[in-house]
Design an enzyme around this catalytic site. Structure first.
Site, mmCIF file in Angstrom:
data_model
loop_
_atom_site.group_PDB
_atom_site.id
_atom_site.type_symbol
_atom_site.label_atom_id
_atom_site.label_comp_id
_atom_site.label_asym_id
_atom_site.label_seq_id
_atom_site.Cartn_x
_atom_site.Cartn_y
_atom_site.Cartn_z
ATOM 1 C CG ASN A 1 -1.881 1.074 1.481
ATOM 2 O OD1 ASN A 1 -1.778 2.043 0.518
ATOM 3 N ND2 ASN A 1 -2.639 1.103 2.331
ATOM 4 C CE LYS B 1 -0.400 2.469 6.496
ATOM 5 N NZ LYS B 1 -1.807 3.082 6.534
ATOM 6 N NE ARG C 1 -6.217 1.564 -0.166
ATOM 7 C CZ ARG C 1 -6.110 2.762 0.498
ATOM 8 N NH1 ARG C 1 -4.973 3.300 1.044
ATOM 9 N NH2 ARG C 1 -7.082 3.572 0.480
ATOM 10 C CG HIS D 1 -12.714 3.700 2.783
ATOM 11 N ND1 HIS D 1 -13.487 4.909 3.267
ATOM 12 C CD2 HIS D 1 -11.459 3.853 3.028
ATOM 13 C CE1 HIS D 1 -12.587 5.800 3.874
ATOM 14 N NE2 HIS D 1 -11.518 5.119 3.768
ATOM 15 N N GLY E 1 -12.815 5.759 10.178
ATOM 16 C CA GLY E 1 -11.294 6.278 10.458
ATOM 17 C C GLY E 1 -10.728 7.377 10.378
ATOM 18 C CG ASN E 2 -7.006 10.060 9.567
ATOM 19 O OD1 ASN E 2 -7.740 11.092 10.240
ATOM 20 N ND2 ASN E 2 -5.793 10.247 9.057
ATOM 21 N NE ARG F 1 -9.865 12.557 3.668
ATOM 22 C CZ ARG F 1 -9.895 11.474 3.274
ATOM 23 N NH1 ARG F 1 -10.416 10.921 2.379
ATOM 24 N NH2 ARG F 1 -8.871 10.578 4.157
ATOM 25 N N GLY G 1 -10.662 2.199 12.449
ATOM 26 C CA GLY G 1 -9.894 2.814 13.629
ATOM 27 C C GLY G 1 -10.996 3.373 14.625
ATOM 28 C CG ASN H 1 -9.705 1.114 18.134
ATOM 29 O OD1 ASN H 1 -9.369 -0.152 18.987
ATOM 30 N ND2 ASN H 1 -9.362 1.424 17.367
ATOM 31 C CD GLU I 1 -8.807 -1.005 3.706
ATOM 32 O OE1 GLU I 1 -8.185 -0.773 5.018
ATOM 33 O OE2 GLU I 1 -9.127 -0.107 3.006
HETATM 34 P P1 ADP Z 1 -6.938 5.721 8.350
HETATM 35 O O1 ADP Z 1 -7.999 6.184 7.547
HETATM 36 O O2 ADP Z 1 -5.632 6.503 8.216
HETATM 37 O O3 ADP Z 1 -6.634 4.026 7.898
HETATM 38 P P2 ADP Z 1 -7.712 4.490 10.832
HETATM 39 O O4 ADP Z 1 -8.854 3.541 10.458
HETATM 40 O O5 ADP Z 1 -6.502 3.962 11.343
HETATM 41 O O6 ADP Z 1 -7.279 5.567 9.821
HETATM 42 O O7 ADP Z 1 -8.276 5.340 12.010
HETATM 43 C C1 ADP Z 1 -7.532 6.436 12.611
HETATM 44 C C2 ADP Z 1 -8.622 6.773 13.686
HETATM 45 O O8 ADP Z 1 -8.904 5.950 14.718
HETATM 46 C C3 ADP Z 1 -7.690 8.047 14.510
HETATM 47 O O9 ADP Z 1 -8.635 9.101 14.629
HETATM 48 C C4 ADP Z 1 -7.462 7.576 15.839
HETATM 49 O O10 ADP Z 1 -7.723 8.278 16.745
HETATM 50 C C5 ADP Z 1 -8.848 6.325 15.978
HETATM 51 N N1 ADP Z 1 -8.199 5.361 16.890
HETATM 52 C C6 ADP Z 1 -7.443 4.451 16.677
HETATM 53 N N2 ADP Z 1 -6.985 3.596 17.764
HETATM 54 C C7 ADP Z 1 -7.957 4.205 18.806
HETATM 55 C C8 ADP Z 1 -8.033 3.860 19.983
HETATM 56 N N3 ADP Z 1 -7.510 3.048 20.679
HETATM 57 N N4 ADP Z 1 -9.099 4.367 20.724
HETATM 58 C C9 ADP Z 1 -9.595 5.643 20.067
HETATM 59 N N5 ADP Z 1 -9.663 5.950 18.965
HETATM 60 C C10 ADP Z 1 -8.606 5.220 18.099
#
Ligand code: ADP
Length: 404
Positions: A7, A14, A94, A183, A213-214, A244, A334, A338, A388
């Site tokens: 990726n 990655k 990817r 995605h 996620g982000n 964004r 993410g 979580n 993924e």
């Molecule tokens: P990307 O789109 O970069 O793949 P991710 O799916 O890894 O993003 O998500 C990143 C987000 O997930 C960040 O905002 C981060 O704060 C949140 N996150 C990741 N781990 C945790 C956790 N243990 N507790 C709370 N939020 C988390």
């Protein structure tokens, strides 16, 4: 079959090396990341399964050197997991944007490379880096088949009413302006896993997948096929994200550009990199930090949290109506994997439809797939960690096997 999944970002690579016995029987041999390519101090973080992880700091001038570092780490006598490059039978890459050229993964040839190049306009941050990654891998492993998997491919089943914008039709014809989504690999993977977990027949199901996620997107999936998704022409549309803005009234653009004397590139930068949590909250693009700030009384951080939930509810509600109901709502990525409070609060908004969360199951859901709705819930709700890389490895294995 040992498959290397790549990726490639503009300054990072990655990777995962998977030993694929079949779609569901595989071993993750190693994973890692090369970061800060082109900057004075690059970093390779290599995590071999069952061995000590290693971090190397060194200057990594370009992607080709980055790829060579990855391969060297994989065969390293101390930290490696294979004895020679020849053990790698295929490489899967990817790709963020495949537009309407690709509705599935394909073997790389020059025609495919030309089309990925044509898509650079729609994903200027991502596709040029992917091309660099493929070219670098071709240079270091010339005899190994390279496969590409597109984030957009799963969304190619949308109907025109979902993917067309109500702009003059000629812009679609001339410039391919339409919704492509993103995605897709994640939405496809979690919907398949979720259907299995919930005991649903995917071919006869209505699922909504929330990849939060982000970058965040939400997808409506009927009978295993995407019918609508929140990201659009680019991964900017939809809900609020880390940096964004998501959906805004398009008239805001010319208004702000005139007021602030901004160029199109500056406006693009503001919407993609300076908005979302960081723009609205003002302090961070990270959800963990946002939660901590809100807990300490930061009102704008609380506003970010409220808006995240509001946007998800609005999109999910729209998709429930679009599909005439829903059997399963899935949370992944993410933020949604979580943060139990997010899954609980979003689900609560659908209590009027009979959704009931099992609080204990929801609070305990972490790292592992779980049904988080109560048995009496009218709609099942699940948390499914996304993967993924596994989808890319599977597709790569199938395509490489067909070459034999
Ligand atoms: P990307 O789109 O970069 O793949 P991710 O799916 O890894 O993003 O998500 C990143 C987000 O997930 C960040 O905002 C981060 O704060 C949140 N996150 C990741 N781990 C945790 C956790 N243990 N507790 C709370 N939020 C988390």
């Amino acid at each position: 079959m040992k498959v290397l999944v790549i990726n490639c970002g503009s300054s990072s690579v990655k990777y995962q090396l998977l030993d694929m016995h079949s779609d569901d029987d595989f071993v993750l041999m190693a994973k890692g990341i090369v970061e800060k390519i082109g900057l004075p101090e690059g970093v390779l973080t290599h995590k071999p399964s069952g061995k000590t992880p290693v971090e190397k700091k060194l200057y990594i001038p370009d992607h080709k050197v980055g790829m060579k570092l990855v391969l060297d780490a994989l065969v390293d006598p101390e930290h490696g997991v294979i004895s020679s490059f020849e053990e790698i039978e295929a490489v899967g890459h990817r790709i963020v944007q495949g537009a309407d050229f690709f509705n599935g993964s394909v073997l790389v040839d020059e025609d495919v490379m030309d089309k990925i190049e044509l898509c650079c306009d729609f994903a200027p941050l991502h596709n040029p880096a992917h091309i660099l990654g493929i070219r670098a891998m071709q240079a270091v492993l010339p005899a190994v088949p390279q496969v590409v998997t597109f984030d957009t491919a799963f969304h190619q089943t949308m109907e025109p009413k979902a993917y067309m914008y109500a702009l003059p039709y000629e812009y679609y014809e001339k410039y391919r302006v339409r919704r492509y989504g993103a995605h897709g690999t994640s939405h496809q993977y979690v919907s398949q896993r979720g259907a299995k977990l919930a005991g649903l027949d995917l071919a006869n199901s209505r699922i909504i997948t929330c990849h939060i996620g982000n970058g965040s997107s939400i997808t409506a999936i009927r009978n295993g096929k995407c019918v609508d998704t929140s990201m659009g022409f680019t991964p900017l549309e939809g809900m609020i994200m880390g940096t964004r803005c998501g959906c805004i009234d398009a008239n805001i653009l010319p208004y702000l550009m005139k007021k602030e004397n901004l160029t199109p590139d500056q406006m693009t930068d503001i919407m993609n990199k300076k908005s979302g949590f960081i723009g609205l909250g003002g302090k961070t693009s990270d959800m963990r930090d946002t939660v901590a700030l809100a807990a300490g009384g930061d009102e704008r951080a609380q506003l970010v949290i409220d808006k995240v939930k509001h946007d998800i509810v609005k999109l999910v509600g729209g998709y429930i109506a679009e599909m005439g109901g829903v059997d399963l709502i899935i949370f992944t990525a993410g933020i949604a994997e979580n943060n139990a409070w997010l899954r609980r609060d979003v689900s609560k908004a659908f209590e009027f439809l009979g959704v009931k969360i099992d609080d204990a199951a929801n609070d305990a859901a972490r790292y592992e797939e779980a049904i988080i709705s109560a048995p009496s819930s009218s709609i099942k709700v699940a948390m499914i960690p996304t993967n993924e890389e596994l989808v890319i490895a599977r597709d790569t294995m199938h395509i490489a096997q067909n070459l034999k």
